[in-house]
Design a protein around this motif. Sequence first.
Motif, PDB file in Angstrom:
ATOM      1  N   LEU A 132      11.045  29.969  16.708  1.00  0.00           N
ATOM      2  CA  LEU A 132      11.682  29.664  15.420  1.00  0.00           C
ATOM      3  C   LEU A 132      13.199  29.856  15.502  1.00  0.00           C
ATOM      4  N   LEU A 178      15.678  24.262  17.259  1.00  0.00           N
ATOM      5  CA  LEU A 178      14.918  23.074  17.680  1.00  0.00           C
ATOM      6  C   LEU A 178      15.507  22.514  18.967  1.00  0.00           C
ATOM      7  N   SER A 182      12.810  32.930  10.149  1.00  0.00           N
ATOM      8  CA  SER A 182      12.897  31.685  10.935  1.00  0.00           C
ATOM      9  C   SER A 182      14.302  31.123  10.782  1.00  0.00           C
ATOM     10  N   THR A 195      14.800  27.956  11.694  1.00  0.00           N
ATOM     11  CA  THR A 195      14.617  26.495  11.621  1.00  0.00           C
ATOM     12  C   THR A 195      13.879  26.113  10.334  1.00  0.00           C
ATOM     13  N   GLN A 226       8.194  25.956   9.255  1.00  0.00           N
ATOM     14  CA  GLN A 226       7.640  24.827  10.003  1.00  0.00           C
ATOM     15  C   GLN A 226       6.302  24.399   9.380  1.00  0.00           C
ATOM     16  N   LEU A 286       4.555  21.626  10.417  1.00  0.00           N
ATOM     17  CA  LEU A 286       3.746  20.970  11.462  1.00  0.00           C
ATOM     18  C   LEU A 286       2.934  19.799  10.890  1.00  0.00           C
ATOM     19  N   THR A 326       8.852  18.949  16.592  1.00  0.00           N
ATOM     20  CA  THR A 326       8.988  20.406  16.663  1.00  0.00           C
ATOM     21  C   THR A 326       9.209  20.798  18.126  1.00  0.00           C
TER      22      THR A 326
END
Length: 1835
Positions: free
Chosen positions: A1179, A1182, A1217, A1219, A1222, A1224, A1230
């Motif tokens: 995390l 990216l 995190s 990013t 997430q 998904l 990802t």
Amino acid sequence: MASMEENFPRGGIQKKPTEGRTPNPKLERDNLFDVHHEEQSQKRKRSQSDQGRQKKFKADKIAAAKDNVNIEPLTIQALCEGMLLLGCVKEVSDYELVVSLPNGLSGFVPVTQISDAYSKMLSKEVAQGELLEDLNSLSDMYSPGTLVRCIVTSVEKSADGRRSIKLSIDPKKVNKGLNASALTSGMLLSGFVSSVEDHGYLIDIGVSGTHAFLPRQKAQNYIKAVNRGPDLKIGQNLNCVIVDVKNEGRVVRLSIDRSEVAASLATERQNWTLSNLLPGLVVKARVQKVAPLGIKVSFLSSFTGIVDFMHVDPEKSMNYSPDQVMKACILSIHPTSKVVRLTLRQAFLHPGGSPNQLSNDRMGAVVEESTVKAFYKQFGAVFELDDGTLAFARLKHLSKNRRSFKPGAFKSGCKHKCRIIDYSLMDEMCVVSLKYQIIEARFLQYQDIHTGDVVQGKVFALKPIGMQVKVTDGIKGLVPSMHLADVLLKQPEKKYSVGNEVKCRVLECNPAGKKLILTLKKSLVQSKLPILSSYEDAKPGLVTHGFVVCAREFGCIVKFYNDVKGLVPKNELSSEPISCPDKVFHEGQVVKVVVLKCEPWQERLLLSFRLSSKAAPEDKKECTPKKKQKVKYQIGEIVDVKVLKKKDNGLEVSVLEDEGNVIASIPTVHLSDFVGNCKLLWHCLQEGDVLPRVMCLSDKGERIILSRKSAVISAVQEEQVVRNFSEIQPGLLLTGYVRKVMPFGVFVEFPFGVTGLAPKVSMSDKFVTDTKDHFVVGQTVIAKVMSIDEEKQRVLLNLKVSECSSGDSAAEGFALLNQYFKEMKEIRNLLRRRGEPSMARGLCELVPGKELQLVVQDVKEDGSALFSGSCVTGLTVTATRYHLGDKNIVPGEKTKALVLHVDALTSKVYVSLREELLKQRAKQQFTEHSQHSAIVQHIAEEFAIVSLLETGQLAAIPIASHFNDTFRFDSEKLKVGQTISATLKVVKVNDHGVLLAVQGPAKKNVFVKVRKESETALEEVLPAVKHSLSLGDIVTGTVKSVKPTHVTVAIDDRLTGSIHASRILDEVPIGSFPTYTLKAGQKVTARVIGGRDVNTHRYLPITHPHFTRSIPELSIRPSEIKGEITAMLNLKEDSALKKLGHCSVGQTVTCFVKKYNILKNWLEVEVTPDIRGRVPHLLLSLNTKVLKHPEKSFKNGQAISATVTGTDVTETKLCLSLTGIQSLEQDTITVGVVTKVTPHVGLTIALPGRKTGKVSIFHLNDTYTENPLNDFKVGKIVRCYILSNANGKIQLSLRQSRLNPKSNSKVEDVEITDIKDVKKGQLVRGYVKSITPSGVFFGLSASLLGRILFQNVSPYFVHKHSLYEKYLPGGKLLTAKVLGVTERHIELSLLPEDTGMPSVLPESLGLPRYDAEEEKREANDRQKKEKLKQKTKRRRGNSESEQETKPKRKKICPADENDSGIEVYYREEEDDDQEEEAAKKKSKIKKPGEAPRLQVSMGFTWEEDMNAMDMSVPNQKEESSESEEEEDPKSKLKKQTKKEKELEKQRKEKELCKLEAALMDPDRQPQSADDFDRLVLSSPNSSILWLQYMAFHLQATEIEKARAVAERALKTICFREEQEKLNIWVALLNLENMYGTEESLMKVFERAVQYNEPLKVFQHLCDIYANSEKYKKAEELYHTMLKRFRQEKSVWLKYASFLLKQGQTEATHRLLERALKALPTKEHVDVISRFAQLEFRFGDPEHAKALFESTLSSYPKRTDIWSIYMDIMIKHGSQKEVRDIFERVIHLSLAPKKMKFFFKRYLDYEKKFGTTESVLAVKRAALEYVETKSSFADT
């Protein structure tokens, strides 16, 4: 004949009336074979007029000069010896000056033509043979741009028609017109320094009887300006002004002062005459006349001169008026005509100046548009270039040739594309060319050529040092003798002749020295490897070609381009040791090397010949893996290995992943982090044992070195390593191992090969007496980098525990202990698996704490006892005096004992008989971290066994608290019986038999820092100072120290507080470092916001009873300093919260980086003083680059923005995190980490949020590769595209087209998701899934399979299915064609005709083809149908209805003896002609069971009438079938009537007649041995019949019968029929070669040689060997023939043909040399010619041409050779080459008859390939030849 008459009329010269004038016979004779009469005569007229003009000059020089001067630029033809010119130095080399002359000319001054003084010094240096100090080189004295006065000494014409101007600047020659009496003050002369004196210089001005002196003060100004040193140099050229003249010119005083020289002007007072006038003088000139090509001027009152158009002032152009006066400079004086040329250009009007130069980048530039300024039809054109400068192009450079020149295109203002090819300094103009080939030329000057370029050139001279090659007109290079070929040529003139075109590669190019070194070594010229032209390019691992320049006992020196050299040490020459490298490697040998190491600044290069490449599968020796492994394994890669062999210093192992092909070694010291375990493991391991998870440590040496040290492995995996010197920084903690222990310190090596030194003072916190007491080689250590020396690339390390430990000695000690017991468990399991030896099994069963029944064996003097027992057979069991307790024991006594420790290495068991240990007590359930008193019972190498006081239970405690903690003074060592405090760490019962504990909490060592990994560390342990501060108080303090996440502040002398990074600024910019805004010593005002517990560092609420004993937590945030008390109360309330409830999921917080935890793979951050958090690895970003090295991307103390995702398990820390959260979801991108690689299936990838996804092999790349998973290793970080996320299963794709849809990268293999994506006829790629009895299953995508039936796999029929498994392993990448698509099935084909790819099963397997089988079957069926028809005709009882009932659509023919068991379908309705075709084909097809037929290269073939024989086979079958039919009636003889018997008799007679007739038929083919016997009886001398008879037996594979037939033939054939007998012998040789042994073949051969002409037999056997590809045997036989028949020309030619077919051109060249030595001289020409013809057919056409050329240059009158050469060139050469040969031939002086033949051939050739003009040209040439001959006859 008529055409001959027409082309070549008979009789004398026929004057054609169309020519319109009578040719001058004398002129014709001079101009033989040239057609352009008019032009030539015009030239002649002009030259005659020139002569006339010169005569005029001689008669009346001055008058002519005044009136009749032709104003035109200076040309090389106008130059003559003695002409004086002003020049400008253009280039300076060691031995000559290149001088630019007016009007674009240039000449050169040899080093011997500088001055007398300089020449004398040169001679002296040559005589002495050593360098003279005061002799300066030309480059020291002359620089480009210097003006010099020159005199032409000669104009030489070279072989190619070029003229070179040789000049001299020697004052004796230049000033020869002057004498002492003519010297006057103010004259400007050129002189040379002849000697240096105390007060000045003697100058040589070339006037005899005059001494010229230059005083020092008159030279100072010049010396400073020129800046070539403190003194003038001997031989230096000077412009001197005469200051005064004494003694009638015998003594003159000079000045070279720049201002005096620049102002000098030649006047009438100086008494200049035409005989002593000098170039370079500046005069006042008056315009007399302005002409188109220039100006006529008068100067010095009585002299006339000319200024051509190139030398008028460009600013004024031609705008001059008569009588205008201006300055001019004399350029040249003609010695005979006395024509004086001047220039009006500004640069020359001040003596001592220099003309403008062209910038380097302009030379060679192509100017797209240049404008014509003026065109002069005799000389060329002046252009204005794009930058406004003027340029000149000579007439020959305006067009390709004279014919294509169009004057109309050069009118003023026209635009043209041109290229600057030169710069004329004397004209200050660029010289340009408009020729297309020059504009497009790749090279124009030496600067354009780069090292490594491949260039075409022409040989123009062969010298002893090498061969000179002309690359272009101005560029010549040298090919040193060593580089003429891959091998050293003894006679290069035989391979190369002048004029040959050659392709070379540039080894070295020095434009300044015009030095170009080339190579002709084919291996270098054709090399595709990178060019190594500088030491900077030599990166380790680079593979390139070089050549050996020296081979000595120490190794080889290999040279590359630009004189880059490297050493291949002896151990890198080969995988096998080489004792004498000079015998293995020769000078000039081209070699492939790999760079091991390079130090560019020292120009040191280390190389190796041991390249890493894929080894051939068949030689699986030790050298095979060595080649493979360099590419295969990177440092840090984890592999499983199998023990092959135990050696003294370690284990030899093979890597299991590579099927045992790669051999590696594990040194003993690398088997474990613990020295004791290393020895034990080595002892326990046996050949065949498997060691899992071993790491590749290095692959520098001969083998890969592996390591099992877990600390080193985890350091590499967690990237806690430095890969090269540049990554090292002071303060880094690195895990390594001791390389060497020296008296002055310890050398420590780290993974990736970096080594450092820990000096004695930095080795330990204790005093070091002997370094060997502290560390041993191979020991694992943790080192801290102290300092680095960049220049020497040295690293100094510190091994002190105080510097290298984390501070928590208990935790570190326990980690070591835990690891030790983990390894011991592995060793036990290893011994258990052994099975057989009871001792090893016994050792496994014994663990500390086990009670044993023993028998006392012996009691020693020191009080210790030895025991024996059934459970300890073969082991030494001992108890020390202490452990016997108070018991008095005697030998033989039985007793109970408790095992304390088992030493597996020495097979010793230590036991105790002490009561407190043996006492049965109820085992307590302990808690972890509980403290107990314990007594030390036994001390081993790595740990001590203690017993807990309360229960007597045994526990192990570590002796060392750190890897580096290796030395103890006696006083510090533990002693048996000592009571210590122990803290339990592992309390569960385990395999080790003991609890695991650590010693403590006795007094901590001084150096240990009190810090826990999870908490903010204050550098000092702050004392618990009681204070009266309360929440909200404002305090003032001084910043004591600044740390990344907090600042320590001294509030007063005793009290210290802390400011957290979040409490410095109100608005924290992301990416900033708030703590670094404060500096040590700065005064701050802060508010108390809380307190921190001294012991636990936990954040305390203000109400806590211990608050007054805490470390105050402060804030300097402006808002908090000014804040209301209510806010403070809230804060108080918040700070008391223990839960993190106020941080909701999804909230964004600003936090501060504490550190990246490599062990846990997360980033630790602090949000506020009391809230901490963690960011999991995936995390963080990216960006995969950030994820690979997170510790480099996040700096301690940096402010970052994070999103809250939840709390950890303990609910004490936030999960964050960077990013975002997430999701998904499908179609998002990802990042993930590869956790598993499944061969032929794909990858398993760990995703953010502890999810996992799968990647199929079809989604790894847009282009499928053979081994797609090779690029992926566990731990690799990848970007992934989520294809689907359903039912908890996530499917991913790594295709670039998914990850970067905008990149438009080429997608070779498109995704196939559905059966609808597949179309019939489409070509698809995929991987083999499996092979089943029903066919090959082929994966097209993760969800789609296609089937390939076996008949569509390959065109060959395969019996064994294992062949498919071998050539079509699972995961093999193939291209297939879609044959059909149904709803559920896809049928595919791999057949070459469908896919266009080679067959998957190689042809070399020799399998029968399907089509052959089918054709054979069709033929059989046709025969059966024929039989059927005949049967039905003969049988009476059969009705037609029976035939109709037979199935008509398809028949399956039953398997007969030739059948392979495959069903073949055919239609009965096929046309008859198709059946016939099949029958014909069948007759030509070889049956799978047949032996190959014999081949004889004589005047017949084995296939003679074989078709006929095959066609007769059905007849035999018919007969047999008839006789079968007859059996039926015969069985009914009794029932036959008399009439039937009669009919039967008649039928038999008819059959006999038929048979006799058939035997009498001359066209009938023999079908049995009897038939052949009959034939050979009738024609016993016919070898064809005998050979057919042999072939008949061979078809039935009856080899012995075929041999017998041959022997019969040899006896039967008449001895006079030599050729017929020879045919049989050849067939017999063929037979033995194919079916016999080498011995039987040699026996037949020896006999054949006795009975026949030996040479023919030898030649036939050579052919047999060559045809059966036994090349080595053939070569041996040829060598024998060359010895035996050395005088036979045919032998040499046959061998040459053989070698050329093998591609051995070099060997053929050597053979020719041998042939010429062996054969008589009269044969030489013919042999060379024949060799050349063979070269043309099979070898190197260039070499063949060279052979012909050299022969014809030696024998120009051999018309037969000319004819052959012509024939071959017409066949192989270009039209230009053919015409060149014809042109040469028709200019030979041969007999008219022969000449007529050649003219006829030339004419035929031109009629066939040429144009009407070329045909006319040949006729004209023939006519001229005839005319010449007849005119000669007349004279």
